[in-house]
Design a protein around this motif. Structure first.
Motif, PDB file in Angstrom:
ATOM      1  N   SER A  56      50.002  37.357  30.233  1.00 32.75           N
ATOM      2  CA  SER A  56      49.410  38.607  30.823  1.00 32.75           C
ATOM      3  C   SER A  56      49.865  39.210  29.361  1.00 32.75           C
ATOM      4  N   LYS A  57      50.027  38.845  28.024  1.00 31.45           N
ATOM      5  CA  LYS A  57      50.212  39.501  26.826  1.00 31.45           C
ATOM      6  C   LYS A  57      48.854  38.606  26.504  1.00 31.45           C
ATOM      7  N   ASN A  58      48.258  37.727  27.198  1.00 29.99           N
ATOM      8  CA  ASN A  58      47.331  37.119  25.809  1.00 29.99           C
ATOM      9  C   ASN A  58      45.954  37.008  27.284  1.00 29.99           C
ATOM     10  N   ILE A  59      46.141  37.915  28.476  1.00 28.06           N
ATOM     11  CA  ILE A  59      44.878  38.305  28.882  1.00 28.06           C
ATOM     12  C   ILE A  59      44.387  40.038  28.726  1.00 28.06           C
ATOM     13  N   HIS A  60      43.363  39.640  28.275  1.00 28.87           N
ATOM     14  CA  HIS A  60      42.881  41.393  27.084  1.00 28.87           C
ATOM     15  C   HIS A  60      41.674  41.113  28.267  1.00 28.87           C
ATOM     16  N   TYR A  61      42.235  43.042  29.257  1.00 23.36           N
ATOM     17  CA  TYR A  61      40.369  43.384  29.649  1.00 23.36           C
ATOM     18  C   TYR A  61      40.281  44.356  28.893  1.00 23.36           C
ATOM     19  N   GLN A  62      39.034  44.614  28.499  1.00 22.45           N
ATOM     20  CA  GLN A  62      37.871  45.530  28.537  1.00 22.45           C
ATOM     21  C   GLN A  62      38.376  45.042  26.461  1.00 22.45           C
ATOM     22  N   PHE A  63      37.895  43.560  25.915  1.00 23.52           N
ATOM     23  CA  PHE A  63      39.034  43.478  24.795  1.00 23.52           C
ATOM     24  C   PHE A  63      36.850  43.786  23.931  1.00 23.52           C
ATOM     25  N   SER A  64      36.796  44.607  22.663  1.00 25.42           N
ATOM     26  CA  SER A  64      35.865  45.429  22.744  1.00 25.42           C
ATOM     27  C   SER A  64      35.718  44.966  20.675  1.00 25.42           C
ATOM     28  N   TYR A  66      31.954  45.269  17.757  1.00 27.31           N
ATOM     29  CA  TYR A  66      30.498  45.841  17.550  1.00 27.31           C
ATOM     30  C   TYR A  66      29.803  46.331  19.061  1.00 27.31           C
ATOM     31  N   ASN A  67      30.576  47.135  19.637  1.00 24.37           N
ATOM     32  CA  ASN A  67      30.110  48.042  21.117  1.00 24.37           C
ATOM     33  C   ASN A  67      29.533  46.605  21.945  1.00 24.37           C
ATOM     34  N   ASN A  68      30.116  45.931  22.126  1.00 26.38           N
ATOM     35  CA  ASN A  68      30.344  44.469  23.305  1.00 26.38           C
ATOM     36  C   ASN A  68      31.773  44.609  24.169  1.00 26.38           C
ATOM     37  N   SER A  69      31.766  45.529  24.671  1.00 27.86           N
ATOM     38  CA  SER A  69      32.935  45.153  25.918  1.00 27.86           C
ATOM     39  C   SER A  69      32.696  43.682  26.696  1.00 27.86           C
ATOM     40  N   LEU A  70      33.677  42.403  26.236  1.00 27.24           N
ATOM     41  CA  LEU A  70      34.136  41.954  26.986  1.00 27.24           C
ATOM     42  C   LEU A  70      35.019  42.023  28.681  1.00 27.24           C
ATOM     43  N   ASP A  71      33.992  41.715  29.449  1.00 31.50           N
ATOM     44  CA  ASP A  71      35.271  42.150  30.367  1.00 31.50           C
ATOM     45  C   ASP A  71      36.865  41.720  30.491  1.00 31.50           C
ATOM     46  N   ILE A  72      37.068  40.242  30.747  1.00 29.86           N
ATOM     47  CA  ILE A  72      38.321  39.591  30.133  1.00 29.86           C
ATOM     48  C   ILE A  72      37.799  38.713  28.999  1.00 29.86           C
ATOM     49  N   LEU A  73      39.453  38.274  28.067  1.00 28.49           N
ATOM     50  CA  LEU A  73      38.946  37.278  27.185  1.00 28.49           C
ATOM     51  C   LEU A  73      40.572  36.539  28.101  1.00 28.49           C
ATOM     52  N   ILE A  74      41.260  35.673  27.615  1.00 27.88           N
ATOM     53  CA  ILE A  74      42.246  35.064  28.071  1.00 27.88           C
ATOM     54  C   ILE A  74      42.418  34.119  26.535  1.00 27.88           C
ATOM     55  N   SER A  75      43.088  34.160  25.857  1.00 26.27           N
ATOM     56  CA  SER A  75      43.672  33.525  24.621  1.00 26.27           C
ATOM     57  C   SER A  75      44.958  32.726  24.681  1.00 26.27           C
ATOM     58  N   GLU A  76      45.428  32.280  25.844  1.00 24.67           N
ATOM     59  CA  GLU A  76      46.831  31.691  25.815  1.00 24.67           C
ATOM     60  C   GLU A  76      45.840  29.893  25.149  1.00 24.67           C
ATOM     61  N   PRO A  77      46.874  29.784  24.328  1.00 25.67           N
ATOM     62  CA  PRO A  77      46.403  28.254  24.047  1.00 25.67           C
ATOM     63  C   PRO A  77      46.109  27.408  25.393  1.00 25.67           C
ATOM     64  N   GLY A  78      44.921  26.613  25.343  1.00 31.51           N
ATOM     65  CA  GLY A  78      44.938  25.460  26.431  1.00 31.51           C
ATOM     66  C   GLY A  78      43.767  25.989  27.510  1.00 31.51           C
ATOM     67  N   PHE A  79      44.120  27.626  27.568  1.00 32.88           N
ATOM     68  CA  PHE A  79      43.176  28.506  28.835  1.00 32.88           C
ATOM     69  C   PHE A  79      42.166  28.891  27.601  1.00 32.88           C
ATOM     70  N   GLU A  80      41.537  29.050  26.434  1.00 31.04           N
ATOM     71  CA  GLU A  80      40.765  30.062  26.282  1.00 31.04           C
ATOM     72  C   GLU A  80      39.692  30.249  26.922  1.00 31.04           C
ATOM     73  N   ARG A 101      23.637  34.585  29.372  1.00 27.99           N
ATOM     74  CA  ARG A 101      23.470  34.425  27.976  1.00 27.99           C
ATOM     75  C   ARG A 101      24.079  35.114  27.462  1.00 27.99           C
ATOM     76  N   GLN A 102      24.390  36.104  28.090  1.00 25.70           N
ATOM     77  CA  GLN A 102      25.355  37.440  27.896  1.00 25.70           C
ATOM     78  C   GLN A 102      26.719  36.887  27.583  1.00 25.70           C
ATOM     79  N   VAL A 103      27.269  35.722  28.684  1.00 24.11           N
ATOM     80  CA  VAL A 103      28.415  35.912  28.025  1.00 24.11           C
ATOM     81  C   VAL A 103      29.015  35.087  26.967  1.00 24.11           C
ATOM     82  N   SER A 104      27.922  33.801  27.290  1.00 25.84           N
ATOM     83  CA  SER A 104      27.791  32.750  26.131  1.00 25.84           C
ATOM     84  C   SER A 104      27.421  34.229  24.933  1.00 25.84           C
ATOM     85  N   GLY A 105      27.177  34.537  24.410  1.00 31.67           N
ATOM     86  CA  GLY A 105      27.271  35.806  23.320  1.00 31.67           C
ATOM     87  C   GLY A 105      27.954  35.891  22.642  1.00 31.67           C
ATOM     88  N   TYR A 106      29.521  36.533  24.212  1.00 32.07           N
ATOM     89  CA  TYR A 106      30.773  36.955  23.859  1.00 32.07           C
ATOM     90  C   TYR A 106      31.321  35.787  23.869  1.00 32.07           C
TER      91      TYR A 106
END
Length: 172
Positions: A56-64, A66-80, A101-106
């Motif tokens: 849970s500490k490595n699942i980031h909601y609305q990681f923002s 430069y005015n970009n908000s990703l829906d979800i970013l997973i930063s767990e090593p091995g599952f990034e 293109r949008q998700v790739s840009g993020y």
């Protein structure tokens, strides 16, 4: 508080700006008052958290950044991975290149790379996942990160871009 005020407005509209109407047993709610893409995004995020409490500490909601908000970013090593939810049935049979293109840009944002610990790994490519509603997905679907990694489907025209259909909740 922007989202809370917006939702409060929807609640007031639902009860015709008269909170005493809450005693009614049945109230008609026009579907355009419900922001389905946000509701779908929150539904998936909630399922992800419930199924992966150890991450849970490595699942980031609305990681923002430069005015970009990703829906979800997973930063767990091995599952990034960068996850973008799309409330579009089109993904069952095809894909939307603008969304890809949008998700790739993020995934190319320096702050995202830094959060994942990839700032010094110039050639590392971050996985991108598009989650969409799938009317044929099983209702008892697993939302563990391991299951997602196993069941996601790579989009053949793109490198390390995947899609995953999930079941919509059914109210009976």
């Amino acid at each position: 508080y922007r989202n809370a005020i917006k939702i409060g407005g929807y609640i007031l509209k639902k009860f015709s700006y008269n909170i005493s109407n809450t005693v009614e047993t049945k109230i008609t709610t026009p579907p355009f008052w419900i922001d389905m893409p946000i509701l779908f995004e929150l539904y998936f995020y909630n399922q992800l958290l419930k199924s992966n409490p150890q991450y849970s500490k490595n699942i980031h909601y609305q990681f923002s950044t430069y005015n970009n908000s990703l829906d979800i970013l997973i930063s767990e090593p091995g599952f990034e991975m960068v996850i973008d939810t799309k409330y579009k049935l089109k993904y069952q049979s095809s894909e939307v290149h603008e969304d890809i293109r949008q998700v790739s840009g993020y995934a190319r944002l320096n702050r995202v790379r830094k959060e994942l610990g990839f700032e010094n790994e110039e050639h590392k490519v971050i996985d991108c996942l598009i989650v969409y509603p799938d009317l044929e997905a099983p209702q008892d679907q697993d939302y563990t990160i391991e299951y997602i990694m196993e069941k996601r489907q790579e989009l053949s025209a793109y490198h390390k871009v995947y899609k995953l259909g999930i079941a919509l909740p059914i109210i009976s």
